[in-house]
Design a protein around this motif. Structure first.
Motif, PDB file in Angstrom:
ATOM      1  N   LEU A 277      41.581  26.601  37.915  1.00 55.14           N
ATOM      2  CA  LEU A 277      41.821  27.023  39.289  1.00 55.14           C
ATOM      3  C   LEU A 277      42.803  28.199  39.325  1.00 55.14           C
ATOM      4  O   LEU A 277      42.571  29.200  40.013  1.00 55.14           O
ATOM      5  N   VAL A 278      43.877  28.074  38.557  1.00 61.43           N
ATOM      6  CA  VAL A 278      44.865  29.150  38.526  1.00 61.43           C
ATOM      7  C   VAL A 278      44.233  30.424  37.968  1.00 61.43           C
ATOM      8  O   VAL A 278      44.418  31.516  38.523  1.00 61.43           O
ATOM      9  N   GLY A 279      43.456  30.233  36.898  1.00 60.76           N
ATOM     10  CA  GLY A 279      42.777  31.380  36.295  1.00 60.76           C
ATOM     11  C   GLY A 279      41.878  32.073  37.300  1.00 60.76           C
ATOM     12  O   GLY A 279      41.900  33.294  37.468  1.00 60.76           O
ATOM     13  N   GLN A 280      41.108  31.241  38.033  1.00 62.08           N
ATOM     14  CA  GLN A 280      40.222  31.741  39.084  1.00 62.08           C
ATOM     15  C   GLN A 280      40.988  32.520  40.131  1.00 62.08           C
ATOM     16  O   GLN A 280      40.636  33.627  40.486  1.00 62.08           O
ATOM     17  N   LEU A 281      42.047  31.875  40.582  1.00 60.72           N
ATOM     18  CA  LEU A 281      42.859  32.463  41.636  1.00 60.72           C
ATOM     19  C   LEU A 281      43.365  33.822  41.180  1.00 60.72           C
ATOM     20  O   LEU A 281      43.346  34.801  41.912  1.00 60.72           O
ATOM     21  N   PHE A 282      43.766  33.842  39.921  1.00 59.52           N
ATOM     22  CA  PHE A 282      44.341  35.065  39.402  1.00 59.52           C
ATOM     23  C   PHE A 282      43.304  36.175  39.260  1.00 59.52           C
ATOM     24  O   PHE A 282      43.555  37.318  39.622  1.00 59.52           O
ATOM     25  N   THR A 283      42.136  35.796  38.732  1.00 61.31           N
ATOM     26  CA  THR A 283      41.071  36.788  38.632  1.00 61.31           C
ATOM     27  C   THR A 283      40.743  37.334  40.007  1.00 61.31           C
ATOM     28  O   THR A 283      40.567  38.531  40.197  1.00 61.31           O
TER      29      THR A 283
ATOM     30  N   LEU B 107      42.694  37.453  42.678  1.00 63.39           N
ATOM     31  CA  LEU B 107      43.778  38.317  43.149  1.00 63.39           C
ATOM     32  C   LEU B 107      43.723  39.676  42.463  1.00 63.39           C
ATOM     33  O   LEU B 107      43.920  40.719  43.090  1.00 63.39           O
ATOM     34  N   SER B 108      43.426  39.633  41.170  1.00 62.63           N
ATOM     35  CA  SER B 108      43.389  40.873  40.408  1.00 62.63           C
ATOM     36  C   SER B 108      42.253  41.778  40.886  1.00 62.63           C
ATOM     37  O   SER B 108      42.457  42.958  41.178  1.00 62.63           O
ATOM     38  N   THR B 109      41.025  41.184  41.002  1.00 57.88           N
ATOM     39  CA  THR B 109      39.898  41.955  41.526  1.00 57.88           C
ATOM     40  C   THR B 109      40.222  42.455  42.922  1.00 57.88           C
ATOM     41  O   THR B 109      39.932  43.599  43.277  1.00 57.88           O
TER      42      THR B 109
ATOM     43  N   THR C 141      48.546  44.666  32.423  1.00 61.47           N
ATOM     44  CA  THR C 141      47.978  45.766  33.208  1.00 61.47           C
ATOM     45  C   THR C 141      47.554  45.276  34.580  1.00 61.47           C
ATOM     46  O   THR C 141      47.759  45.945  35.588  1.00 61.47           O
ATOM     47  N   ARG C 142      46.957  44.076  34.597  1.00 61.18           N
ATOM     48  CA  ARG C 142      46.522  43.520  35.880  1.00 61.18           C
ATOM     49  C   ARG C 142      47.711  43.265  36.795  1.00 61.18           C
ATOM     50  O   ARG C 142      47.650  43.513  38.002  1.00 61.18           O
TER      51      ARG C 142
ATOM     52  N   LEU D 127      36.006  35.707  46.207  1.00 55.88           N
ATOM     53  CA  LEU D 127      34.601  35.334  46.353  1.00 55.88           C
ATOM     54  C   LEU D 127      33.800  35.804  45.146  1.00 55.88           C
ATOM     55  O   LEU D 127      33.020  35.058  44.548  1.00 55.88           O
ATOM     56  N   GLN D 128      34.042  37.061  44.783  1.00 55.08           N
ATOM     57  CA  GLN D 128      33.338  37.659  43.645  1.00 55.08           C
ATOM     58  C   GLN D 128      33.591  36.835  42.379  1.00 55.08           C
ATOM     59  O   GLN D 128      32.663  36.502  41.652  1.00 55.08           O
ATOM     60  N   SER D 129      34.869  36.490  42.140  1.00 51.10           N
ATOM     61  CA  SER D 129      35.165  35.793  40.888  1.00 51.10           C
ATOM     62  C   SER D 129      34.609  34.372  40.914  1.00 51.10           C
ATOM     63  O   SER D 129      34.165  33.850  39.889  1.00 51.10           O
ATOM     64  N   VAL D 130      34.606  33.731  42.093  1.00 59.73           N
ATOM     65  CA  VAL D 130      34.024  32.387  42.172  1.00 59.73           C
ATOM     66  C   VAL D 130      32.529  32.441  41.907  1.00 59.73           C
ATOM     67  O   VAL D 130      31.979  31.676  41.112  1.00 59.73           O
TER      68      VAL D 130
END
Lengths: 294, 360
Positions: free
Chosen positions: A4-10, A12-14, A143-144, A253-256
């Motif tokens: 979940l954290v990984g998802q959230l982070f991806t 946020l980054s995107t 970098t992100r 949304l994109q990362s999910v």
């Protein structure tokens, strides 16, 4: 939890990448109702600014810090020229402006191709941005994090400028009601030019930052442009608040979607979500209340 | 002069002249290869007629016609690949590109495309259906102008990326190498010529249909919606419905063009239907005159011709030319070359002191 954290982070980054690309667009689109298709090429110009700066300066860390303001100036100058030469003359024909700026974008792409060559070039990532940081059990590339921080800074700076400076007040006045602003003695032409400078400058900054996570080619800008437009449409015209929320939401949304299907289906999914969303709120997330009929 | 071309006799003689050029002069003068090239240009012109209707008359800037063009093309390509597989390996055989990828089982959605009737129905119905659906969703909520343009563009982008991801549709390389077109071998010069005739006939039919639409009450309504949508709505018309129809017709035209493009050119890939090709469809329309009937056709043919003639020798210069054309034509001559006489007239009137008012 980790996932979940990984998802959230991806997400946020995107989202922060989208936001950087869309922020300037939201400003110019909202200000003049003008769709600037060359915005992607301003991003591309920012990317090449970072590349050239690094070639000249050498040190990756220093050159990145130098490139950020130069990127702003380069993007801004290009935007200013475009506004004065073309967009200003087409003010009452927004759809035509879209096609004209697309033509400008084509030309700029070809210029980049002729100057820098068609193959992609790379910018060396500075030492202090290499590797990752451990956050809540997931490793996040530095970098992100840098891009996220930059997005936050850019939004904050823009918001502060719009809220507290005389120039920002004038911009808000023209967005709110152009005619009334004119009667109050504001030169809407000067404001338009200024807005375009800031908006395009932000594109240049975005371009510099994007070199950290990807290589640069003449079509780099184009790949960010459509997503940036969707952010602006979903967020509501000329609303920074809307752009921020929409960028993060679309990024998430994109990362999910990408986790549960493929990247190619994710794009289609995001598109469908936006069309459905516009059913609920045709004017985007946050609407600017104006009294015009159009 | 212009009165004549609007009269019944003028229209008929116009069509007769076009038919004489398309069916008589062109096959007589052009070699087989060039005739095939011309057929390809005509496919672009068919798309342009649809764009002229939706954009020129309806004011909808459709930046995503590549989607409908691509749908028609892929649907037709699937049928041709199926027919090909059936010829080589009997019913139920797998098309060659899947065989190379190691696929032994035909994906279920490919199966019905063995039927020509189903394919043609799909080519007509699927893109039109999508356009109606999307049009209803967008126009009913009064999403218009730049918003619609961006959405249609995003659709083109999403569609191209979607296709690249689909290995069972050829992925990035798309579908190519077709041998048969409804039972006729495609590399036979006679059949190629026949294919050209079909394409040319399709162009004439599409132009005639567009003319009919423009002259009907519906055509008047469409222009009214373009110029003052609110007023049309206040008068009790369903403005969204009017726009949906034009959008769907444009989609249908694009789909037909795509379906003809595949046997004519022999390949369809995501690269020829994405965001940039979709906008490129507009260039010819803008140059020829977006609001006119013939302008889009002439413009599309001219652009396609110039592209073929110039892009190979001067790839860089051609891209500059495309960009400059977009800038100059749209900014300086929004009516396209069709408006040159009117613009010249206006300038002349402006310079005459006794002129009272310029007419457009």
């Amino acid at each position: 939890m980790d996932i979940l954290v990984g998802q959230l982070f991806t997400g946020l980054s995107t989202g922060s990448i989208l936001l950087l690309a869309a922020l300037g667009l939201s400003l110019t689109f909202g200000q003049m109702g003008v769709v600037n298709m060359a915005h992607g090429e301003f991003i591309m110009a920012g990317c090449y600014t970072a590349y050239v700066t690094q070639q000249v300066v050498g040190g990756a860390g220093v050159s990145l810090l130098i490139a950020l303001p130069i990127g702003f100036a380069v993007g801004g100058a290009m935007g200013l020229i475009l506004e004065v030469l073309l967009i200003r003359r087409l003010y009452h024909r927004p759809l035509d402006t879209l096609l004209v700026t697309f033509g400008v974008g084509l030309i700029l792409q070809q210029v980049a191709r002729d100057v820098f060559g068609a193959p992609a070039v790379n910018v060396t990532v500075p030492q202090f941005l290499r590797g990752g940081v451990e956050i809540l059990g997931t490793t996040v590339p530095k970098t992100r994090l840098f891009i996220m921080a930059l997005a936050v800074v850019a939004v904050a700076a823009l918001a502060l400028v719009l809220r507290f400076t005389p120039a920002g007040r004038r911009i808000r006045a023209v967005v709110g009601n152009r005619d009334l602003a004119e009667t109050a003695g504001i030169s809407s032409r000067a404001v338009d030019a200024g807005t375009f400078f800031i908006g395009s400058g932000l594109a240049g900054v975005a371009g510099v930052a994007l070199t950290l996570i990807g290589s640069t080619s003449p079509t780099t800008g184009q790949s960010y442009l459509v997503d940036a437009f969707l952010v602006v449409v979903a967020g509501g015209l000329g609303r920074i608040k809307g752009a921020v929320v929409a960028a993060v939401a679309l990024g998430a949304l994109q990362s999910v979607f990408e986790t549960y299907s493929t990247a190619s289906l994710a794009k289609v999914g995001v598109f469908v979500v936006i069309v459905v969303f516009l059913q609920l709120r045709p004017q985007g997330l946050f609407t600017l209340r104006t009294r015009s009929l159009a | 002069m212009s009165k004549f071309w609007e009269s019944r006799l003028g229209v008929w003689s116009g069509f007769a002249a076009a038919a004489a050029v398309l069916f008589g002069l062109a096959p007589l003068l052009l070699s087989g290869f060039r005739l095939g090239l011309f057929a390809q240009f005509i496919c672009y012109a068919i798309v342009a007629v649809g764009i002229g209707l939706a954009w020129g008359r309806g004011g909808m800037l459709t930046l995503g016609q590549g989607v409908f063009f691509g749908m028609g093309a892929y649907l037709m390509a699937m049928h041709l690949k199926m027919a090909d597989a059936e010829f080589r390996g009997g019913p139920g055989a797998v098309p060659d590109f899947m065989e190379l990828a190691g696929v032994r089982e035909l994906p279920a959605y490919w199966v019905p495309f063995a039927s020509p009737v189903f394919t043609i129905a799909a080519i007509v119905l699927l893109p039109t259906g999508l356009a109606v659906l999307l049009g209803l969703a967008v126009f009913k909520r009064r999403v218009k102008g730049a918003y619609f343009a961006i959405l249609s563009q995003a659709l083109a982008g999403a569609f191209a990326i979607f296709l690249i991801g689909q290995q069972s549709l050829g992925g990035f390389n798309g579908l190519s190498y077709f041998r048969y077109f409804f039972g006729f071998t495609l590399n036979d010069p006679v059949n190629q010529r026949m294919l050209y005739f079909i394409t040319a006939a399709a162009l004439l039919v599409v132009v005639a249909a567009s003319l009919q639409l423009r002259r009907s009450r519906y055509g008047e309504l469409l222009v009214a919606v373009r110029d003052a949508e609110e007023r049309v709505r206040f008068l009790g018309y369903d403005a969204a419905g009017v726009k949906v129809v034009a959008y769907a017709v444009a989609a249908l035209f694009a789909s037909i063009a795509g379906a003809l493009f595949v046997p004519v050119v022999g390949i369809i890939s995501p690269a020829s239907i994405g965001i940039v090709p979709s906008i490129m469809f507009l260039l010819g329309v803008a140059i020829g005159g977006r609001g006119t009937l013939i302008g889009p056709v002439v413009g599309a043919l001219a652009v396609a011709f110039a592209q073929t003639a110039l892009s190979e020798q001067f790839p860089s210069a051609w891209t500059y030319a495309q960009g400059l054309l977009f800038v100059c034509v749209i900014a300086l001559l929004p009516g396209g070359i069709a408006s040159i006489p009117a613009v010249a007239g206006r300038i002349r009137v402006k310079h005459r002191p006794e002129a009272v008012e310029a007419t457009t």
